[in-house]
Design a protein around this motif. Structure first.
Motif, mmCIF file in Angstrom:
data_model
loop_
_atom_site.group_PDB
_atom_site.id
_atom_site.type_symbol
_atom_site.label_atom_id
_atom_site.label_comp_id
_atom_site.label_asym_id
_atom_site.label_seq_id
_atom_site.Cartn_x
_atom_site.Cartn_y
_atom_site.Cartn_z
ATOM 1 N N HIS A 162 -20.479 -3.157 -34.163
ATOM 2 C CA HIS A 162 -21.116 -2.153 -34.716
ATOM 3 C C HIS A 162 -20.158 -1.264 -35.471
ATOM 4 C CE1 HIS A 162 -24.393 -3.082 -32.113
ATOM 5 N NE2 HIS A 162 -23.675 -2.827 -31.115
ATOM 6 N N LEU A 178 -28.978 -1.425 -36.865
ATOM 7 C CA LEU A 178 -27.948 -2.287 -36.775
ATOM 8 C C LEU A 178 -27.093 -1.784 -35.198
ATOM 9 C CD1 LEU A 178 -26.443 -2.379 -40.195
ATOM 10 C CD2 LEU A 178 -27.377 -4.170 -38.991
ATOM 11 N N SER A 179 -27.735 -0.988 -34.768
ATOM 12 C CA SER A 179 -27.175 -0.384 -33.459
ATOM 13 C C SER A 179 -27.576 -1.213 -32.182
ATOM 14 C CB SER A 179 -27.342 1.022 -33.163
ATOM 15 O OG SER A 179 -26.731 1.657 -34.227
ATOM 16 N N VAL A 183 -22.332 -4.231 -40.811
ATOM 17 C CA VAL A 183 -21.536 -4.116 -39.619
ATOM 18 C C VAL A 183 -21.036 -5.267 -39.073
ATOM 19 C CG1 VAL A 183 -22.908 -2.143 -39.017
ATOM 20 C CG2 VAL A 183 -23.616 -4.315 -38.023
ATOM 21 N N ARG A 190 -19.017 4.527 -35.667
ATOM 22 C CA ARG A 190 -19.966 3.231 -35.537
ATOM 23 C C ARG A 190 -21.627 3.917 -35.799
ATOM 24 N NH1 ARG A 190 -19.222 0.055 -30.394
ATOM 25 N NH2 ARG A 190 -19.700 2.102 -29.524
ATOM 26 N N THR A 191 -22.077 2.765 -35.904
ATOM 27 C CA THR A 191 -23.555 2.700 -36.212
ATOM 28 C C THR A 191 -24.230 3.704 -35.222
ATOM 29 O OG1 THR A 191 -24.263 0.573 -35.411
ATOM 30 C CG2 THR A 191 -23.776 1.007 -37.871
#
Length: 454
Positions: free
Chosen positions: A400, A453-454, A396, A428-429
């Motif tokens: 994100h 990854l958020s 990412v 997005r994540t």
């Protein structure tokens, strides 16, 4: 349509791109013709996607069944009948319409069988036929590339298009090329008990993928199938005698050789551009036909789609390009190609699916990223299926946005579709992480990667 033309739209090649283009053109009401030099349906239908899917599906089921004792199966005496395996592959191709021109004829498309060659910007010859068209779509695909290997013409080698029709299994097989196709061929024959060697010029198998991918596939090939992997090995010559075939390769600056019963050349193919394009004013290089963002060539009434363009190869990409080019040509619009969300797949077990950028590509272009790698042995599906080799690796940017994802898992082709949809639609994540995933599914690894990854 001006009366001086035989057709409004003429498609050269009946593979994934050509079929899609011709059928769409006929559906739009254009007087359409299609030319095919080999089997109707082209490479995808007759030699690659369909027969490979049938072959690998059987081989992977067979291999897993042989190893099924851990689940309580009594499979130590399991056998297969090779002629029946070949018959199954042929049946799959036949059911899909391979070799048949009926789908085109039923759509009102006129069919010409033979090699096409341009004699002017608006005319081609096919056998004894001289045909003119107002507009063209070039979809001739690729040819096997064997430059740099001496003796190829004198040695009976197999190609990726012919090897699955081998009437008798060899004891030892050399696969020249360790990319996606080479790995699929190697796994198929090794699953059937053939001693397989792979010669790859670069330092690892699947060199376009991240190193972690290569590590998983190489490890499984060695442990499960005893495949011998010769990396950094550039094949330079082939010879044969009455008993066997010999491949001479250069490794570490030294010349070495191996003897096998059969050799398959799974080298990177080259676009098929030798059909008089210079007579049509179409620019091309060894990498393929040159097109703009609308898939129009240097000749304003000629478009191109599929593997003839070079670059990434897939049925989905070829079909998409053919439809876009045909729409532009016949509706006189200028839609631009958008390759966001297209997946690259290697159909080994585990499968390797990649969408967007991988880490190697991010580093090459200087794209900043964060990455999360989730081994599949950390999720429930790994335990319930007793399959521990693989991972989900997601990348990412700072906001994100998903740059790309690589999935190495038994159902990677299905798992990756969620990420492809997200990338193509700007999700997005956090959206993926918040989406409920079935706890015992392989896709759970995607949710975990997105959460990290958020």
């Amino acid at each position: 349509m001006s009366k001086k033309f035989d057709y409004q739209y003429l498609v050269i090649g009946s593979g994934a791109a050509g079929s899609a283009a011709a059928l769409l053109a006929a559906g739009l009401g254009a007087k359409t013709a299609i030319v095919e030099s080999d089997r109707w349906g082209g490479t995808t239908l007759n030699y690659r996607d369909v027969p490979y899917g049938a072959a690998l599906g059987f081989a992977q089921n067979y291999s897993e069944a042989v190893a099924g004792a851990r689940f309580g199966m009594s499979s130590t005496s399991l056998r297969y009948n090779y002629p029946t395996v070949l018959n199954w592959q042929a049946a799959a191709v036949r059911r899909a319409g391979g070799g048949s021109r009926k789908i085109f004829e039923n759509a009102g498309i006129e069919c010409y069988h033979g090699s096409a060659r341009f004699i002017s910007p608006y005319e081609i010859v096919v056998g004894n036929h001289q045909i003119s068209s107002e507009k063209f779509l070039l979809a001739t695909g690729t040819n096997l590339a064997v430059s740099g290997i001496t003796g190829v013409e004198e040695v009976n080698c197999w190609s990726p298009d012919t090897v699955l029709r081998m009437a008798k299994l060899p004891k030892a097989l050399l696969v020249v090329g360790g990319g996606s196709t080479g790995c699929e061929i190697a796994e198929y024959f090794a699953s059937l008990g053939v001693q397989v060697l792979i010669a790859e010029a670069q330092d690892r198998l699947l060199p376009r993928e991240d190193p972690e991918v290569s590590s998983v596939i190489e490890s499984r090939f060695k442990k499960r199938f005893q495949i011998e992997i010769l990396t950094n090995s550039r094949v330079v010559a082939l010879t044969q005698d009455a008993k066997s075939k010999q491949a001479i390769f250069v490794r570490g600056g030294q010349e070495k050789s191996v003897r096998v019963d059969a050799i398959v050349l799974a080298t990177t193919p080259e676009p098929a551009v030798d059909f008089g394009l210079e007579n049509a004013g179409v620019k091309y290089t060894y990498r393929g036909v040159v097109v703009n963002q609308n898939l129009r060539t240097s000749n304003s009434h000629i478009w191109a789609a599929g593997d003839i363009l070079g670059g990434e190869s897939s049925t989905e990409k070829a079909t998409y390009e053919a439809k876009l080019a045909t729409t532009n040509a016949l509706r006189k619009v200028n839609n631009e190609a958008d390759y966001t969300g297209f997946v690259r797949l290697t159909a080994t077990l585990p499968k390797v699916a990649k969408v967007g950028l991988n880490e190697l590509e991010c580093m090459q272009i200087g794209q900043k990223y964060r990455a999360a790698l989730i081994p599949i042995d950390t999720i429930s599906a790994s335990n319930t299926n007793d399959f521990r080799e693989g991972f989900v690796k997601m990348l990412v940017d700072q906001k994100h946005n998903i740059l790309g994802t690589t999935v190495v898992a038994p159902e990677a082709d299905l798992i990756i579709q969620e990420v492809a949809l997200a990338i193509r639609n700007g999700l997005r994540t956090p959206e993926i992480a918040a989406t409920p995933h079935i706890a015992t599914s392989w896709g759970e690894a995607v949710r975990i990667a997105a959460r990290e990854l958020s």
